[in-house]
Design an enzyme around this catalytic site. Sequence first.
Site, PDB file in Angstrom:
ATOM      1  N   GLY A 175       1.202  -1.579  -0.337  1.00  0.00           N
ATOM      2  CA  GLY A 175      -0.266   0.561  -0.186  1.00  0.00           C
ATOM      3  C   GLY A 175       0.798   1.301  -0.157  1.00  0.00           C
ATOM      4  N   ALA A 176      -0.129   2.166   0.534  1.00  0.00           N
ATOM      5  CA  ALA A 176       0.825   3.739   0.035  1.00  0.00           C
ATOM      6  C   ALA A 176       1.088   3.589  -0.933  1.00  0.00           C
ATOM      7  CB  ALA A 176       1.739   3.710   1.182  1.00  0.00           C
ATOM      8  N   LEU A 177       0.679   3.395  -1.767  1.00  0.00           N
ATOM      9  CA  LEU A 177       0.618   3.671  -3.434  1.00  0.00           C
ATOM     10  C   LEU A 177       1.046   5.133  -3.592  1.00  0.00           C
ATOM     11  CD1 LEU A 177      -2.199   1.739  -4.434  1.00  0.00           C
ATOM     12  CD2 LEU A 177       0.359   0.361  -3.376  1.00  0.00           C
ATOM     13  N   HIS A 196       4.895   2.614  -7.970  1.00  0.00           N
ATOM     14  CA  HIS A 196       4.389   1.195  -8.124  1.00  0.00           C
ATOM     15  C   HIS A 196       2.911   1.380  -9.099  1.00  0.00           C
ATOM     16  CE1 HIS A 196       4.173   1.309  -3.414  1.00  0.00           C
ATOM     17  NE2 HIS A 196       4.646   0.429  -3.371  1.00  0.00           N
ATOM     18  N   GLN A 232       7.957  -8.441   8.028  1.00  0.00           N
ATOM     19  CA  GLN A 232       9.279  -8.041   7.040  1.00  0.00           C
ATOM     20  C   GLN A 232       9.779  -6.644   7.557  1.00  0.00           C
ATOM     21  OE1 GLN A 232       6.675  -7.720   3.217  1.00  0.00           O
ATOM     22  NE2 GLN A 232       8.943  -5.654   3.212  1.00  0.00           N
ATOM     23  N   LYS A 243      13.578  -0.868  -8.039  1.00  0.00           N
ATOM     24  CA  LYS A 243      14.299  -0.293  -6.358  1.00  0.00           C
ATOM     25  C   LYS A 243      14.994  -0.909  -5.731  1.00  0.00           C
ATOM     26  CE  LYS A 243      13.380   2.678  -3.392  1.00  0.00           C
ATOM     27  NZ  LYS A 243      13.274   2.194  -2.479  1.00  0.00           N
ATOM     28  N   GLN A 246      15.915  -7.579  -3.206  1.00  0.00           N
ATOM     29  CA  GLN A 246      14.200  -8.304  -2.459  1.00  0.00           C
ATOM     30  C   GLN A 246      14.256  -9.458  -4.400  1.00  0.00           C
ATOM     31  OE1 GLN A 246      10.736  -6.596  -1.058  1.00  0.00           O
ATOM     32  NE2 GLN A 246       9.868  -6.071  -3.142  1.00  0.00           N
ATOM     33  N   LEU A 250      11.177   7.088  -5.987  1.00  0.00           N
ATOM     34  CA  LEU A 250      10.135   6.926  -5.627  1.00  0.00           C
ATOM     35  C   LEU A 250      10.675   6.220  -4.464  1.00  0.00           C
ATOM     36  CD1 LEU A 250       7.470   7.728  -8.493  1.00  0.00           C
ATOM     37  CD2 LEU A 250       9.067   9.728  -7.355  1.00  0.00           C
TER      38      LEU A 250
END
Length: 279
Positions: free
Chosen positions: A31-33, A37, A61, A149, A153, A184
């Site tokens: 979230g917090a797009l 995203h 995490q 980014k 991961q 971003l």
Amino acid sequence: MEIVRSRDALRARVAGWKAAGARVGVVPTMGALHAGHLSLVEAAQAGADRVIVTLFVNPRQFNAASDLAAYPRTETEDAAKLAPLGVDALYAPGLAEIYPEGFATTVSVAGLSEGLCGAHRPGHFDGVATVVSKLLLQTGADRAFFGEKDWQQLQVVRRLVTDLDIPVEIVGCPTVREADGLALSSRNARLSPGARTVAPALHAAMQQAAAAIRGGAGVAEALAGAARAAEAAGYERVEYIELRDAASLAPLAAAPQAPARLLAAAWLDGVRLIDNLAL
Ligand code: PAF
């Protein structure tokens, strides 16, 4: 856009799409797009017929309780950003849907998870690998889209999918940057206005180091120079800045012969920022 809360409801939806011959894409998020995203959603729409965005703030995490508590929960705003894009489903499961009572399994990718961010955030990549395995298996997507980014991961996810025979194609998508070069990140919102003006200095220093290495400078000197430049610009501390093989993440002490990545993490205004670029 439908908001789906349960694995079984999601699977029923996906089964219907697949029966109709659709290729299903998923964009996993917490979230917090932001525009980064949304660029993944765009890539998913170009590469799949149906698109699921997942929204789950994964407690496993976060290695600091304060970081988890500070993480923005913005489902209403996120849904409002996704709906006009034509996303088919927002999968926003509750905690018990991902970690039901008795949950006892951890997915741990040895090697790739250990250095770089893994060295400074113990358990972080185990948490990521575990939740990504769950989300890929719950959604049954054919393709999954992740941002470059979070380069480490991305390599961890590629490895776990190969090792666990999860039938999904992992697609890495380029980092989206502000006009001044800052990558971003949902963490950028935590920077004070003053720190925000300093923030692009890390990327600028990395670009200079990459150019120096390409031009024949020693790797250690170039990296030390980049750390000094970021700190001189106002970063409190460069946690690491390293040159690694792009896929295996093996450390490189000399100019690379194969695709390589310059990766860094640094603290500014009490916020930990990461970045990477190809070399
Ligand atoms: O990159 C992220 O936002 C998260 O690490 C992910 C992949 C959604 C797993 O929680």
